[in-house]
Write a protein that holds these residues in place. Structure first.
Motif, PDB file in Angstrom:
ATOM      1  N   SER A 141      49.325  34.168  38.196  1.00 50.27           N
ATOM      2  CA  SER A 141      48.900  32.757  38.169  1.00 50.27           C
ATOM      3  C   SER A 141      49.176  32.093  39.509  1.00 50.27           C
ATOM      4  O   SER A 141      48.355  31.318  40.012  1.00 50.27           O
ATOM      5  CB  SER A 141      49.620  31.991  37.059  1.00 50.27           C
ATOM      6  OG  SER A 141      49.217  32.445  35.804  1.00 50.27           O
ATOM      7  N   GLN A 142      50.337  32.380  40.094  1.00 47.89           N
ATOM      8  CA  GLN A 142      50.668  31.809  41.393  1.00 47.89           C
ATOM      9  C   GLN A 142      49.682  32.272  42.454  1.00 47.89           C
ATOM     10  O   GLN A 142      49.248  31.491  43.301  1.00 47.89           O
ATOM     11  CB  GLN A 142      52.101  32.183  41.785  1.00 47.89           C
ATOM     12  CG  GLN A 142      53.141  31.502  40.939  1.00 47.89           C
ATOM     13  CD  GLN A 142      54.543  32.000  41.252  1.00 47.89           C
ATOM     14  OE1 GLN A 142      54.777  32.665  42.248  1.00 47.89           O
ATOM     15  NE2 GLN A 142      55.492  31.665  40.391  1.00 47.89           N
ATOM     16  N   ILE A 143      49.329  33.538  42.413  1.00 48.39           N
ATOM     17  CA  ILE A 143      48.351  34.081  43.367  1.00 48.39           C
ATOM     18  C   ILE A 143      47.006  33.410  43.135  1.00 48.39           C
ATOM     19  O   ILE A 143      46.325  33.004  44.084  1.00 48.39           O
ATOM     20  CB  ILE A 143      48.258  35.610  43.236  1.00 48.39           C
ATOM     21  CG1 ILE A 143      49.559  36.262  43.700  1.00 48.39           C
ATOM     22  CG2 ILE A 143      47.063  36.148  44.020  1.00 48.39           C
ATOM     23  CD1 ILE A 143      49.670  37.728  43.363  1.00 48.39           C
ATOM     24  N   GLU A 144      46.622  33.288  41.879  1.00 46.20           N
ATOM     25  CA  GLU A 144      45.323  32.693  41.538  1.00 46.20           C
ATOM     26  C   GLU A 144      45.191  31.280  42.102  1.00 46.20           C
ATOM     27  O   GLU A 144      44.129  30.885  42.574  1.00 46.20           O
ATOM     28  CB  GLU A 144      45.165  32.677  40.013  1.00 46.20           C
ATOM     29  CG  GLU A 144      43.850  32.120  39.534  1.00 46.20           C
ATOM     30  CD  GLU A 144      43.710  32.153  38.029  1.00 46.20           C
ATOM     31  OE1 GLU A 144      42.569  32.134  37.536  1.00 46.20           O
ATOM     32  OE2 GLU A 144      44.745  32.206  37.306  1.00 46.20           O
ATOM     33  N   ILE A 146      41.578  38.317  39.498  1.00 41.58           N
ATOM     34  CA  ILE A 146      42.226  37.503  40.527  1.00 41.58           C
ATOM     35  C   ILE A 146      42.180  38.181  41.892  1.00 41.58           C
ATOM     36  O   ILE A 146      41.887  37.543  42.912  1.00 41.58           O
ATOM     37  CB  ILE A 146      43.682  37.185  40.123  1.00 41.58           C
ATOM     38  CG1 ILE A 146      43.676  36.225  38.928  1.00 41.58           C
ATOM     39  CG2 ILE A 146      44.477  36.595  41.291  1.00 41.58           C
ATOM     40  CD1 ILE A 146      45.026  36.046  38.265  1.00 41.58           C
ATOM     41  N   LEU A 147      42.454  39.479  41.940  1.00 39.44           N
ATOM     42  CA  LEU A 147      42.527  40.180  43.222  1.00 39.44           C
ATOM     43  C   LEU A 147      41.197  40.787  43.661  1.00 39.44           C
ATOM     44  O   LEU A 147      41.093  41.277  44.781  1.00 39.44           O
ATOM     45  CB  LEU A 147      43.624  41.238  43.181  1.00 39.44           C
ATOM     46  CG  LEU A 147      45.036  40.662  42.996  1.00 39.44           C
ATOM     47  CD1 LEU A 147      46.063  41.765  42.861  1.00 39.44           C
ATOM     48  CD2 LEU A 147      45.399  39.730  44.133  1.00 39.44           C
ATOM     49  N   GLY A 148      40.200  40.759  42.785  1.00 39.57           N
ATOM     50  CA  GLY A 148      38.846  41.113  43.213  1.00 39.57           C
ATOM     51  C   GLY A 148      38.318  42.471  42.803  1.00 39.57           C
ATOM     52  O   GLY A 148      37.137  42.617  42.548  1.00 39.57           O
ATOM     53  N   ASP A 149      39.157  43.483  42.754  1.00 35.64           N
ATOM     54  CA  ASP A 149      38.688  44.808  42.334  1.00 35.64           C
ATOM     55  C   ASP A 149      39.865  45.657  41.870  1.00 35.64           C
ATOM     56  O   ASP A 149      41.024  45.317  42.113  1.00 35.64           O
ATOM     57  CB  ASP A 149      37.911  45.514  43.453  1.00 35.64           C
ATOM     58  CG  ASP A 149      38.745  45.730  44.709  1.00 35.64           C
ATOM     59  OD1 ASP A 149      39.734  46.483  44.639  1.00 35.64           O
ATOM     60  OD2 ASP A 149      38.411  45.153  45.755  1.00 35.64           O
ATOM     61  N   ARG A 150      39.544  46.762  41.221  1.00 33.87           N
ATOM     62  CA  ARG A 150      40.578  47.624  40.643  1.00 33.87           C
ATOM     63  C   ARG A 150      41.505  48.210  41.699  1.00 33.87           C
ATOM     64  O   ARG A 150      42.716  48.251  41.516  1.00 33.87           O
ATOM     65  CB  ARG A 150      39.939  48.767  39.843  1.00 33.87           C
ATOM     66  CG  ARG A 150      39.426  48.335  38.518  1.00 33.87           C
ATOM     67  CD  ARG A 150      38.862  49.518  37.744  1.00 33.87           C
ATOM     68  NE  ARG A 150      38.464  49.068  36.421  1.00 33.87           N
ATOM     69  CZ  ARG A 150      38.466  49.849  35.358  1.00 33.87           C
ATOM     70  NH1 ARG A 150      38.809  51.106  35.447  1.00 33.87           N
ATOM     71  NH2 ARG A 150      38.105  49.360  34.187  1.00 33.87           N
ATOM     72  N   ALA A 151      40.937  48.687  42.794  1.00 30.91           N
ATOM     73  CA  ALA A 151      41.761  49.339  43.819  1.00 30.91           C
ATOM     74  C   ALA A 151      42.789  48.369  44.398  1.00 30.91           C
ATOM     75  O   ALA A 151      43.958  48.730  44.576  1.00 30.91           O
ATOM     76  CB  ALA A 151      40.875  49.907  44.918  1.00 30.91           C
TER      77      ALA A 151
END
Length: 156
Positions: free
Chosen positions: A148-151, A107-112
């Motif tokens: 889920s809300q962020i997604e 969802i946020l794109g990467d581990r960092a």
């Protein structure tokens, strides 16, 4: 005319299997995992201890935070050998952590980015740090709901 069957579609790995094997990257699985029922059997057998080592080496999660999530002391966690299988009581929380981790990275794109989010107080969680909520079932649900809300763009 050719008939298309649902079984012919390549829809990728089952989400549960993906979560189970997320931290088993590069390691040979002793059991195959193709469905949710396979995940249940794998969790009953137990994760190999090297998953703990891999999580600690490949993420910013501290030994103390991981031991809190697993409800086990850091000292007791250190008593396992590299080739030991963890009991189901520890494998379940590791699986839930890997589900949240894999989903958060997606969802946020990467581990960092995800790890930064995981370690920051979140207004939508009453100022709580998401990582500190992962030691309970309800905390896992809250963090998953927030992801889920962020997604879907309801929270940023």
């Amino acid at each position: 005319m050719k008939t298309l069957h649902i079984n012919d579609l390549d829809i990728g790995q089952d989400e549960s299997c993906r979560a189970y094997s997320y931290f088993l990257t590069g390691q040979a699985l002793k059991q195959s995992c193709e469905s949710r029922l396979d995940v249940i059997e794998c969790l009953r057998v137990g994760y190999p201890y090297y998953v703990i080592v891999f999580i600690l080496e490949s993420t910013t999660i501290s030994r103390k935070d991981l031991s809190n999530i697993l409800h086990i002391s850091t000292r007791q966690l250190s008593r396992y050998d590299k080739d030991d299988l963890l009991p189901a009581e520890l494998s379940g929380p590791i699986y839930e952590f890997s589900r949240i981790y894999a989903r958060g990275v997606d969802i946020l794109g990467d581990r960092a980015t995800f790890e930064g989010w995981l370690n920051r107080p979140q207004l939508a969680l009453g100022g709580q740090v998401p990582l500190h909520l992962l030691d309970t079932t309800e905390g896992i649900r809250l963090v998953n709901d927030l992801l889920s809300q962020i997604e879907f763009g309801f929270y940023s």
